[in-house]
Motif scaffolding. Structure first.
Motif, PDB file in Angstrom:
ATOM      1  N   GLN A  19       3.258   5.657  -6.242  1.00 20.72           N
ATOM      2  CA  GLN A  19       3.053   5.393  -7.668  1.00 20.72           C
ATOM      3  C   GLN A  19       4.033   4.361  -8.220  1.00 20.72           C
ATOM      4  OE1 GLN A  19       2.853   9.083  -9.878  1.00 20.72           O
ATOM      5  NE2 GLN A  19       1.282   9.935  -8.542  1.00 20.72           N
ATOM      6  N   ARG A  20       4.505   3.491  -7.336  1.00 22.46           N
ATOM      7  CA  ARG A  20       5.382   2.379  -7.751  1.00 22.46           C
ATOM      8  C   ARG A  20       4.492   1.144  -7.918  1.00 22.46           C
ATOM      9  NH1 ARG A  20       9.820   3.216  -3.081  1.00 22.46           N
ATOM     10  NH2 ARG A  20      10.529   1.153  -3.750  1.00 22.46           N
ATOM     11  N   TYR A  21       3.663   1.203  -8.949  1.00 22.91           N
ATOM     12  CA  TYR A  21       2.544   0.284  -9.072  1.00 22.91           C
ATOM     13  C   TYR A  21       2.963  -1.168  -9.290  1.00 22.91           C
ATOM     14  CZ  TYR A  21       0.014   4.695  -9.583  1.00 22.91           C
ATOM     15  OH  TYR A  21      -0.487   5.946  -9.368  1.00 22.91           O
ATOM     16  N   GLU A  22       3.935  -1.395 -10.126  1.00 27.48           N
ATOM     17  CA  GLU A  22       4.335  -2.779 -10.389  1.00 27.48           C
ATOM     18  C   GLU A  22       4.941  -3.423  -9.149  1.00 27.48           C
ATOM     19  OE1 GLU A  22       3.440  -4.325 -13.085  1.00 27.48           O
ATOM     20  OE2 GLU A  22       2.532  -2.451 -13.771  1.00 27.48           O
ATOM     21  N   ARG A  66      -5.616   3.038  -9.822  1.00 26.81           N
ATOM     22  CA  ARG A  66      -4.680   4.177  -9.881  1.00 26.81           C
ATOM     23  C   ARG A  66      -3.741   4.063 -11.076  1.00 26.81           C
ATOM     24  NH1 ARG A  66      -2.323   5.735  -3.933  1.00 26.81           N
ATOM     25  NH2 ARG A  66      -4.281   6.401  -2.980  1.00 26.81           N
ATOM     26  N   ASN A  67      -3.455   2.820 -11.442  1.00 28.92           N
ATOM     27  CA  ASN A  67      -2.552   2.579 -12.570  1.00 28.92           C
ATOM     28  C   ASN A  67      -3.322   2.447 -13.879  1.00 28.92           C
ATOM     29  OD1 ASN A  67       0.039   2.218 -13.634  1.00 28.92           O
ATOM     30  ND2 ASN A  67      -0.082  -0.017 -13.466  1.00 28.92           N
ATOM     31  N   SER A 125       0.832  -1.206   0.000  1.00 28.81           N
ATOM     32  CA  SER A 125       0.000   0.000   0.000  1.00 28.81           C
ATOM     33  C   SER A 125       0.867   1.256   0.000  1.00 28.81           C
ATOM     34  CB  SER A 125      -0.917  -0.010   1.220  1.00 28.81           C
ATOM     35  OG  SER A 125      -1.758  -1.149   1.210  1.00 28.81           O
ATOM     36  N   ALA A 151       4.284  -2.580  -6.087  1.00 29.45           N
ATOM     37  CA  ALA A 151       3.181  -2.760  -5.148  1.00 29.45           C
ATOM     38  C   ALA A 151       2.405  -4.027  -5.467  1.00 29.45           C
ATOM     39  CB  ALA A 151       2.248  -1.552  -5.197  1.00 29.45           C
ATOM     40  N   ASP A 152       2.122  -4.227  -6.730  1.00 29.10           N
ATOM     41  CA  ASP A 152       1.358  -5.407  -7.143  1.00 29.10           C
ATOM     42  C   ASP A 152       2.077  -6.688  -6.722  1.00 29.10           C
ATOM     43  OD1 ASP A 152      -1.053  -6.278  -8.696  1.00 29.10           O
ATOM     44  OD2 ASP A 152       0.460  -7.313  -9.864  1.00 29.10           O
ATOM     45  N   CYS A 158      -5.227  -0.145  -6.242  1.00 29.00           N
ATOM     46  CA  CYS A 158      -3.939   0.258  -6.821  1.00 29.00           C
ATOM     47  C   CYS A 158      -3.962   0.101  -8.339  1.00 29.00           C
ATOM     48  CB  CYS A 158      -2.823  -0.578  -6.192  1.00 29.00           C
ATOM     49  SG  CYS A 158      -1.169   0.099  -6.465  1.00 29.00           S
ATOM     50  N   ALA A 159      -4.604  -0.950  -8.826  1.00 28.19           N
ATOM     51  CA  ALA A 159      -4.716  -1.146 -10.275  1.00 28.19           C
ATOM     52  C   ALA A 159      -5.532  -0.021 -10.909  1.00 28.19           C
ATOM     53  CB  ALA A 159      -5.355  -2.507 -10.563  1.00 28.19           C
ATOM     54  N   CYS A 203       2.203   1.758  -3.456  1.00 33.46           N
ATOM     55  CA  CYS A 203       1.170   2.285  -4.349  1.00 33.46           C
ATOM     56  C   CYS A 203       1.009   3.781  -4.167  1.00 33.46           C
ATOM     57  CB  CYS A 203      -0.151   1.559  -4.086  1.00 33.46           C
ATOM     58  SG  CYS A 203      -1.435   1.967  -5.300  1.00 33.46           S
TER      59      CYS A 203
END
Length: 265
Positions: A131-134, A165-166, A125, A136-137, A162-163, A128
């Motif tokens: 904005q470090r989405y990958e 947001r991405n 979280s 975070a996933d 989070c997805a 995310c």
């Protein structure tokens, strides 16, 4: 409720990610995620630093971040390898805007307890938010690998938000559906699916998800506004009137009431 079972309220105060994307993070929290910690002390540890950890959690819940930070530091002073102590102090530093220190302690916590799903979810979280989405996933998925994780629907819902947001709505929907597979009565996944269904013009599905959500929890301005818009499309004037009345009576100063007034004009 015992301190060892406390969930830190307000760390992630979720309303509606889909309805309120772009909201400002109040006091270091995310407006559109929920429960980045799960329940602390799942293993009921009684280590030397755990008393201070529990005190830090209690003070954090009350909003006394300065005292909470002092107690968390005391916990790590007497027990440097206390994983939950590092997790708590990471959350505190995040709320105080000290991102580098927060990440340092999240990673230290995970080095001590690599399979702790609650910390994995918390760190995911945090990533995310940056904005470090990958990244975070990946950590959300690691949280789900632990068969002892009691609330996988939480990590899956956060992963879905989070997805969003991405800008990956397909992945978001997949995560929310998986969350509901674990817990069909998880309100936060239900309201996300209500919003996604509305955006996809699947209005009957949106109605069904929203009704299930409202059976489980109190309405929010955003959920009522969603209901108003959806029922207008479906042509149910009684439902529109009911949602509108609840919105005006319960949330007279909300942004959604102004949107309703604008729409009625």
């Amino acid at each position: 409720m015992k301190l060892s079972q406390l969930t830190v309220l307000g760390v992630f105060a979720l309303l509606l990610a889909g309805c309120q994307q772009g909201a400002v993070r109040p006091g270091g929290t995310s407006p559109d995620m929920v429960d980045n910690t799960g329940q602390f002390s799942q293993n009921n540890r009684t280590g030397e630093g755990d008393v201070y950890v529990k005190l830090a959690i209690a003070y954090m819940r009350e909003g006394h971040l300065d005292v909470a930070l002092m107690k968390a530091k005391q916990a790590l002073s007497v027990e440097p390898a206390n994983a939950e102590g590092h997790n708590v102090i990471a959350l505190l530093y995040d709320r105080l805007g000290e991102r580098d220190l927060a990440e340092k302690h999240f990673l230290r916590s995970l080095r001590i307890d690599t399979k702790n799903s609650y910390v994995l979810n918390a760190y995911a979280s945090f990533l995310c938010q940056q904005q470090r989405y990958e990244e975070a996933d990946g950590y959300f998925l690691k949280a789900l690998l632990n068969p002892l994780y009691r609330t996988p629907e939480v990590a899956l819902t956060n992963a879905g938000i989070c997805a969003i947001r991405n800008n990956d709505m397909k992945k978001a929907e997949e995560y929310f559906r998986r969350a509901l597979g674990y817990n069909a009565k998880f309100p936060l996944a239900l309201i996300q699916m209500a919003q996604i269904s509305f955006q996809k013009e699947e209005n009957l599905s949106s109605r069904a998800y929203l009704q299930r959500y409202l059976e489980l929890t109190k309405p929010t301005p955003a959920s009522l506004w969603l209901g108003i818009r959806n029922e207008r499309i479906l042509g149910d004037r009684n439902a529109v009137s009911s949602y509108s009345l609840m919105l005006k009576n319960n949330f007279p100063d909300s942004r959604e009431v102004q949107l309703l007034k604008d729409a009625e004009q």
